[in-house]
Motif scaffolding. Structure first.
Motif, PDB file in Angstrom:
ATOM      1  N   ASN A  49       0.851  -1.189  -0.107  1.00  0.00           N
ATOM      2  CA  ASN A  49      -0.063  -0.051  -0.004  1.00  0.00           C
ATOM      3  C   ASN A  49       1.082   1.232  -0.278  1.00  0.00           C
ATOM      4  O   ASN A  49       0.611   2.510  -0.877  1.00  0.00           O
ATOM      5  CB  ASN A  49      -1.045  -0.126   1.081  1.00  0.00           C
ATOM      6  N   LYS A  50       1.968   1.326   0.796  1.00  0.00           N
ATOM      7  CA  LYS A  50       2.911   2.401   0.806  1.00  0.00           C
ATOM      8  C   LYS A  50       3.539   2.513  -0.441  1.00  0.00           C
ATOM      9  O   LYS A  50       4.037   3.815  -0.807  1.00  0.00           O
ATOM     10  CB  LYS A  50       3.805   2.200   2.179  1.00  0.00           C
ATOM     11  N   GLY A  52       2.242   2.346  -3.232  1.00  0.00           N
ATOM     12  CA  GLY A  52       1.357   2.775  -4.156  1.00  0.00           C
ATOM     13  C   GLY A  52       0.400   1.711  -4.774  1.00  0.00           C
ATOM     14  O   GLY A  52      -0.127   1.953  -5.735  1.00  0.00           O
ATOM     15  N   ASP A  54      -2.558  -0.773  -5.523  1.00  0.00           N
ATOM     16  CA  ASP A  54      -3.970  -0.884  -5.058  1.00  0.00           C
ATOM     17  C   ASP A  54      -3.915  -2.282  -4.065  1.00  0.00           C
ATOM     18  O   ASP A  54      -4.085  -3.334  -4.783  1.00  0.00           O
ATOM     19  CB  ASP A  54      -4.888  -1.098  -6.034  1.00  0.00           C
ATOM     20  N   ASN A  87     -10.624   1.599  -4.960  1.00  0.00           N
ATOM     21  CA  ASN A  87      -9.526   2.021  -5.497  1.00  0.00           C
ATOM     22  C   ASN A  87      -9.791   2.704  -7.040  1.00  0.00           C
ATOM     23  O   ASN A  87      -8.627   3.428  -7.133  1.00  0.00           O
ATOM     24  CB  ASN A  87      -8.761   0.657  -5.801  1.00  0.00           C
TER      25      ASN A  87
END
Length: 118
Positions: A49-50, A52, A54, A87
């Motif tokens: 997630n960090k 980028g 989804d 998302n």
């Protein structure tokens, strides 16, 4: 791995497409028995997630089944319409995923789950 500690999938919109659980339509409860640290999957989702990517939402939950404590599980958002909408801004489009074959299982057993989100 031979274990009585099952994983679960809960579809909140199975019978009524308007039902959800805080916006989620499906949640997978991972028994995380193959991870002695109980952290690998959670940390991987957070790292991706960090970066980028989804990724599904996830959280630890404590489960009791029919009054018996089953312990710590990882609750992971199912990749369904709610995931797409969160998302990509729309639940319209093509989502491809394989259906797994049935491997036997509990049959007509009724499970009553209590979740305490941590």
């Amino acid at each position: 791995m031979n274990s009585e500690r099952y994983s679960f999938k809960i579809e909140f919109d199975q019978y009524d497409k308007n039902k959800s659980y805080y916006g989620l339509d499906k949640q997978c409860l991972n028994n995380i028995i193959q991870d002695n640290t109980y952290m690998k999957d959670y940390l991987t989702y957070q790292m991706m997630n960090k970066f980028g990517v989804d990724t599904p939402l996830c959280s630890y939950v404590y489960i009791s089944v029919n009054g018996e404590d089953w312990g710590l599980y990882l609750a992971v958002e199912g990749v369904e319409e709610a995931f797409l909408k969160r998302n990509y801004g729309s639940d319209y489009g093509e989502l491809y995923k394989p259906d797994s074959m049935s491997f036997g299982g509990a049959g007509a057993t009724v499970w009553i789950l209590k979740l305490r989100i941590l």
